[in-house]
Each structure stands twice: as structure tokens, then as C-alpha cells.
Design a protein around this motif. Structure first.
Motif, mmCIF file in Angstrom:
data_model
loop_
_atom_site.group_PDB
_atom_site.id
_atom_site.type_symbol
_atom_site.label_atom_id
_atom_site.label_comp_id
_atom_site.label_asym_id
_atom_site.label_seq_id
_atom_site.Cartn_x
_atom_site.Cartn_y
_atom_site.Cartn_z
ATOM 1 N N PHE A 142 0.843 -1.188 0.000
ATOM 2 C CA PHE A 142 0.000 0.000 0.000
ATOM 3 C C PHE A 142 0.882 1.244 0.000
ATOM 4 O O PHE A 142 1.866 1.322 0.752
ATOM 5 C CB PHE A 142 -0.904 0.032 1.231
ATOM 6 N N LEU A 143 0.530 2.218 -0.809
ATOM 7 C CA LEU A 143 1.266 3.477 -0.863
ATOM 8 C C LEU A 143 1.160 4.214 0.471
ATOM 9 O O LEU A 143 0.149 4.106 1.172
ATOM 10 C CB LEU A 143 0.714 4.370 -1.966
ATOM 11 N N PRO A 144 2.178 5.002 0.831
ATOM 12 C CA PRO A 144 2.065 5.860 2.019
ATOM 13 C C PRO A 144 1.153 7.045 1.734
ATOM 14 O O PRO A 144 0.689 7.231 0.601
ATOM 15 C CB PRO A 144 3.507 6.316 2.244
ATOM 16 N N ASN A 145 0.880 7.838 2.743
ATOM 17 C CA ASN A 145 0.061 9.039 2.586
ATOM 18 C C ASN A 145 0.736 9.992 1.595
ATOM 19 O O ASN A 145 1.865 10.446 1.806
ATOM 20 C CB ASN A 145 -0.116 9.725 3.943
ATOM 21 N N MET A 146 0.032 10.297 0.505
ATOM 22 C CA MET A 146 0.606 11.143 -0.545
ATOM 23 C C MET A 146 -0.385 12.235 -0.948
ATOM 24 O O MET A 146 -0.708 12.409 -2.115
ATOM 25 C CB MET A 146 0.983 10.291 -1.760
ATOM 26 N N GLY A 147 -0.895 12.953 0.052
ATOM 27 C CA GLY A 147 -1.785 14.078 -0.239
ATOM 28 C C GLY A 147 -3.095 13.680 -0.859
ATOM 29 O O GLY A 147 -3.615 14.388 -1.728
ATOM 30 N N GLY A 148 -3.647 12.563 -0.449
ATOM 31 C CA GLY A 148 -4.935 12.115 -0.955
ATOM 32 C C GLY A 148 -4.836 10.990 -1.962
ATOM 33 O O GLY A 148 -5.824 10.299 -2.224
ATOM 34 N N ILE A 149 -3.659 10.772 -2.546
ATOM 35 C CA ILE A 149 -3.464 9.664 -3.488
ATOM 36 C C ILE A 149 -3.262 8.369 -2.700
ATOM 37 O O ILE A 149 -2.504 8.327 -1.737
ATOM 38 C CB ILE A 149 -2.246 9.918 -4.391
ATOM 39 N N TYR A 150 -3.969 7.329 -3.082
ATOM 40 C CA TYR A 150 -3.805 6.037 -2.437
ATOM 41 C C TYR A 150 -3.717 4.942 -3.501
ATOM 42 O O TYR A 150 -4.198 5.101 -4.624
ATOM 43 C CB TYR A 150 -4.953 5.746 -1.466
ATOM 44 N N ALA A 194 -3.569 -11.553 -9.335
ATOM 45 C CA ALA A 194 -2.685 -10.391 -9.393
ATOM 46 C C ALA A 194 -3.531 -9.178 -9.750
ATOM 47 O O ALA A 194 -4.350 -9.228 -10.685
ATOM 48 C CB ALA A 194 -1.578 -10.592 -10.420
ATOM 49 N N GLY A 195 -3.367 -8.096 -8.994
ATOM 50 C CA GLY A 195 -4.177 -6.922 -9.276
ATOM 51 C C GLY A 195 -3.650 -5.688 -8.567
ATOM 52 O O GLY A 195 -2.696 -5.749 -7.778
ATOM 53 N N GLY A 196 -4.282 -4.574 -8.852
ATOM 54 C CA GLY A 196 -3.879 -3.320 -8.225
ATOM 55 C C GLY A 196 -4.949 -2.269 -8.379
ATOM 56 O O GLY A 196 -5.900 -2.413 -9.166
ATOM 57 N N GLY A 197 -4.800 -1.209 -7.608
ATOM 58 C CA GLY A 197 -5.752 -0.109 -7.669
ATOM 59 C C GLY A 197 -5.064 1.205 -7.365
ATOM 60 O O GLY A 197 -4.027 1.252 -6.694
ATOM 61 N N LEU A 198 -5.643 2.288 -7.866
ATOM 62 C CA LEU A 198 -5.100 3.627 -7.650
ATOM 63 C C LEU A 198 -6.261 4.601 -7.556
ATOM 64 O O LEU A 198 -7.229 4.502 -8.324
ATOM 65 C CB LEU A 198 -4.177 4.027 -8.802
ATOM 66 N N GLY A 199 -6.173 5.533 -6.598
ATOM 67 C CA GLY A 199 -7.270 6.473 -6.437
ATOM 68 C C GLY A 199 -6.839 7.765 -5.784
ATOM 69 O O GLY A 199 -5.680 7.946 -5.381
ATOM 70 N N TYR A 200 -7.794 8.675 -5.684
ATOM 71 C CA TYR A 200 -7.571 9.966 -5.026
ATOM 72 C C TYR A 200 -8.790 10.290 -4.176
ATOM 73 O O TYR A 200 -9.936 10.135 -4.626
ATOM 74 C CB TYR A 200 -7.352 11.082 -6.047
ATOM 75 N N LYS A 201 -8.539 10.749 -2.946
ATOM 76 C CA LYS A 201 -9.632 11.049 -2.031
ATOM 77 C C LYS A 201 -9.344 12.327 -1.260
ATOM 78 O O LYS A 201 -8.230 12.538 -0.766
ATOM 79 C CB LYS A 201 -9.827 9.897 -1.038
ATOM 80 N N ASN A 202 -10.362 13.198 -1.188
ATOM 81 C CA ASN A 202 -10.292 14.360 -0.310
ATOM 82 C C ASN A 202 -11.574 14.428 0.509
ATOM 83 O O ASN A 202 -12.320 13.438 0.561
ATOM 84 C CB ASN A 202 -10.043 15.650 -1.107
ATOM 85 N N GLN A 203 -11.869 15.539 1.134
ATOM 86 C CA GLN A 203 -13.035 15.618 2.008
ATOM 87 C C GLN A 203 -14.348 15.399 1.273
ATOM 88 O O GLN A 203 -15.322 14.929 1.872
ATOM 89 C CB GLN A 203 -13.065 16.968 2.729
ATOM 90 N N ALA A 204 -14.388 15.704 -0.013
ATOM 91 C CA ALA A 204 -15.641 15.588 -0.757
ATOM 92 C C ALA A 204 -15.644 14.458 -1.778
ATOM 93 O O ALA A 204 -16.671 13.814 -1.986
ATOM 94 C CB ALA A 204 -15.954 16.908 -1.466
ATOM 95 N N MET A 205 -14.526 14.192 -2.403
ATOM 96 C CA MET A 205 -14.486 13.297 -3.565
ATOM 97 C C MET A 205 -13.647 12.059 -3.302
ATOM 98 O O MET A 205 -12.646 12.095 -2.601
ATOM 99 C CB MET A 205 -13.918 14.059 -4.768
ATOM 100 N N ASP A 206 -14.080 10.942 -3.890
ATOM 101 C CA ASP A 206 -13.299 9.700 -3.864
ATOM 102 C C ASP A 206 -13.438 9.048 -5.234
ATOM 103 O O ASP A 206 -14.517 8.584 -5.610
ATOM 104 C CB ASP A 206 -13.810 8.772 -2.767
ATOM 105 N N VAL A 207 -12.341 9.016 -5.992
ATOM 106 C CA VAL A 207 -12.356 8.439 -7.331
ATOM 107 C C VAL A 207 -11.239 7.398 -7.414
ATOM 108 O O VAL A 207 -10.146 7.607 -6.882
ATOM 109 C CB VAL A 207 -12.176 9.530 -8.418
ATOM 110 N N GLY A 208 -11.523 6.258 -8.045
ATOM 111 C CA GLY A 208 -10.510 5.217 -8.106
ATOM 112 C C GLY A 208 -10.749 4.232 -9.234
ATOM 113 O O GLY A 208 -11.871 4.106 -9.749
ATOM 114 N N VAL A 209 -9.680 3.534 -9.609
ATOM 115 C CA VAL A 209 -9.751 2.477 -10.623
ATOM 116 C C VAL A 209 -9.008 1.266 -10.079
ATOM 117 O O VAL A 209 -8.071 1.397 -9.280
ATOM 118 C CB VAL A 209 -9.140 2.910 -11.966
ATOM 119 N N ALA A 210 -9.421 0.066 -10.517
ATOM 120 C CA ALA A 210 -8.745 -1.166 -10.085
ATOM 121 C C ALA A 210 -8.881 -2.223 -11.166
ATOM 122 O O ALA A 210 -9.852 -2.235 -11.943
ATOM 123 C CB ALA A 210 -9.336 -1.662 -8.769
ATOM 124 N N TYR A 211 -7.885 -3.121 -11.192
ATOM 125 C CA TYR A 211 -7.885 -4.205 -12.173
ATOM 126 C C TYR A 211 -7.268 -5.444 -11.528
ATOM 127 O O TYR A 211 -6.286 -5.347 -10.778
ATOM 128 C CB TYR A 211 -7.072 -3.819 -13.412
#
Length: 344
Positions: free
Chosen positions: A162-170, A187-204
Motif C-alpha cells: 500500500f502506498l504511504p500518505n501522498m496528499g490524498g493519493i492512495y 494479481a491486481g492493483g488499484g489507484l485512487g484519489y480522495k479528499n473531504q468531498a471526492m473519492d475516485v478510483g480504478v482497479a484491475y
């Protein structure tokens, strides 16, 4: 006397420091509901169910501060069938059993855990469980398209980063060894961005199921908190050979004075399977659900949900997740539930 007091004070400070450096927590949820469902020719049934708002469970988790920003932790979690008092006989800590090492580099986690594709699908307005959840399609019976894939929700023998805290990127990468079990090699992975209002992500993710074609799963989510309501959306695709299912979900959570109103819709489009399989062209289903959670306290709530699934062709989706014996293709399923949930 002063020496005694000083000694006691020293022991107390050492005890406090040790407690801060290492801790173990017992946690869990107990959730039961009375629900009534009707599944086409299979008829109606009223039952006491477990975990329709939040899965009934108990577990232990702990963390030790190793110094220098490094921490070791573990998480053991077991599901409970509250209506019968039984546990998962196949895997006692089947919900999760992991040990981790984390620091400024992120986290390395070992053991049975959720897959990135499942993690990206979280954020359902109904919490993935219950008769109103989009999880009925995404993670219920037949969600692996009839393949041997056992990784739609979790993977055994998994190594995750898991990525460390990177300003909302996970983000997360996971590899699971099959160890000779067909349908477990993932085998898989995911990447996303989250702030107080929005949470967007993709995974495969992809799973070796012992055939020429792997079982493949990917999804895209977009959730947004407008303040007066939270929007939940997910586009989820699974393929195996010629079989394919595309699920488009949209929902909302609306806070009110004493709780939250939930509403959700899912359209499941299936194709590629043989006629009569439930995965052929036209074997489509839709979910429509409405619910309310009334908060009695921060840990206790009453809830109620009504839901309906409309099937076409040979589709046999049920509000129970798995169609009961006697339900025919193209028949509809509906139900309601009233329950009580307490968190500890």
C-alpha cells in the motif's frame, strides 16, 4: 514514603509508555434483521437474518510501535451468523487474517485479505450487504461468471503493498499465490484519489482459473459528498472467455436529523454465455432499493430496506444474492427487512 511514591510513579510511566507502544483491540458488530422475500416460483419466505446493515463479526487487531516511524500490526477477523450463533466453518478468520509492517515507505501486508478490485467497489450506499445492496450483483452468487475464481472479494496467500500518505493519493498492488488451488492465483492493483468531498478510483485484477482464458475484473468508482447528500457510482466489468457482465450502479446517501436515507439502482448487462445459462445476451437484471438507518447512538441503529430485482431472459438474480431452488429465469425478486445493529 517519598521513595515509594516515586517508585509507583515510575512504574506508572513505564506502563503508560508500554501501552502507547503496543496495543490490542477487540472489535465487532452484531446485526440481525427480520426480512421477508419473494422469489418468483420459489415462493415467499420470512426469516431472521444476520448482517443486513453491517456484516456481523468479531476480531482482534493490534499494533506495536517499533520506533523510527516503523510499526508492526496484525488483523484477525471472523464472521458470525447471528441468527444461529455459528461461525464460518471453512475459514475461522475468513474475513481477514494479516500481519503488516508499515512506515514512511507505505505498508507491506501478508495473509488473507480483500482484493484491490473489491476494495475499489466499496462505497455502496448500502454498505455492500443487505437486500438493497449492489453487492447482490457484484459479489453474490454467480459473480465469478461460473468460473472457478475464488478472488472476487478476497484472496488467500496474498502479498500486498500500500502506498504511504501522498496528499490524498492512495494505491495498492497485490499478488496471491495459487499454491495448487485452481481459482486462487490472483494479481491486481488499484489507484485512487480522495479528499473531504471526492473519492475516485480504478482497479484491475486477473485470476488464473486453469483455462485458456483468465477471469478478469476491473472497475471505476466516483463518489462525491455534496453536503446535503453523497453520490455513489460504480462501473464494474467482469469477463471470462466469451462471458461478460457490465454493472452500472448509482446511489445516494442523504443525511437527515436522526439518520440517513439510502437509495440505489444497478443495471447488470450480461453476454457471451450459452442460451439458458444466465450469462447469455439479454440475461439482464436491474436493482432498485430504498432504505433508512435511524441512529439511536454512535454505535447502535435501527434500519429498514425495501428492494426489487427485475430479471430478463434466463437471469435469476435474487435480493438474497443467490437464487433459491425453484426460481425460474426471468422471474422477479423482492423483499423488505427491519433490523438492529450494534457496534462494539
Amino acid at each position: 514514603m517519598k521513595r515509594t511514591l516515586l517508585a509507583l510513579a515510575a512504574l506508572a510511566s513505564v506502563s503508560t509508555l508500554a501501552s502507547a507502544q503496543s496495543s490490542v483491540t477487540l472489535f465487532g458488530v452484531v446485526d440481525a434483521s427480520v426480512r421477508s422475500v419473494k422469489n418468483g416460483s420459489a415462493g415467499s419466505q420470512t426469516q431472521l437474518a444476520s448482517g443486513d446493515n453491517t456484516t456481523s463479526r468479531w476480531g482482534l487487531r493490534g499494533v506495536e510501535d517499533l520506533g523510527g516511524g516503523l510499526k508492526a500490526s496484525f488483523h484477525l477477523e471472523s464472521q458470525i451468523a447471528l441468527d444461529t450463533g455459528s461461525a464460518d466453518a471453512a475459514k475461522f478468520f475468513g474475513r481477514r487474517s494479516t500481519v503488516s509492517l508499515s512506515g514512511g515507505f507505505g505498508e507491506v501486508r501478508l495473509g488473507r485479505d480483500y482484493t484491490p478490485t473489491f476494495m475499489n467497489g466499496l462505497g455502496d450506499e448500502f454498505g455492500i450487504v443487505g437486500i438493497g445492496s449492489r453487492g447482490i450483483f457484484l459479489y453474490g452468487g454467480g459473480s465469478n461468471l461460473g468460473s472457478p475464481a475464488a478472488t472476487v472479494l478476497r484472496a488467500d496467500n496474498a502479498v500486498s503493498y500500500f502506498l504511504p500518505n501522498m496528499g490524498g493519493i492512495y494505491g495498492q498492488v497485490q499478488i496471491s499465490a495459487g499454491e495448487g488451488v485452481v481459482g486462487n492465483r490472483y494479481a491486481g492493483g488499484g489507484l485512487g484519489y480522495k479528499n473531504q468531498a471526492m473519492d475516485v478510483g480504478v482497479a484491475y485484477g486477473t485470476t488464473d482459473v486453469g483455462t485458456d482464458s483468465d477471469f478478469k475484473h476491473y472497475n471505476v468508482k466516483f463518489n462525491y459528498n455534496f453536503g446535503f447528500a453523497t453520490l455513489h457510482t460504480l462501473y464494474d466489468v467482469k469477463t471470462w472467455g466469451d462471458r461478460k457482465t457490465q454493472d452500472i450502479s448509482i446511489g445516494a446517501s442523504i443525511p437527515v436529523a436522526t439518520g440517513t436515507i439510502h437509495a440505489g439502482y444497478t443495471r447488470a448487462n450480461r453476454s457471451g454465455g450459452p442460451v439458458g445459462s444466465g450469462y447469455a445476451d439479454g440475461d439482464d437484471s436491474t436493482r432498485l432499493a430504498l432504505g433508512y438507518v435511524h441512529d439511536l447512538s454512535k454505535r447502535t441503529a435501527l434500519y429498514t430496506t425495501v428492494s426489487r430485482i427485475t430479471n430478463k431472459g434466463a437471469a435469476r438474480s435474487s435480493v438474497l444474492g443467490t437464487a433459491p431452488a425453484g426460481m425460474l429465469g426471468g422471474e422477479n425478486s423482492s423483499g423488505y427487512e427491519v433490523g438492529l445493529r450494534h457496534t462494539f
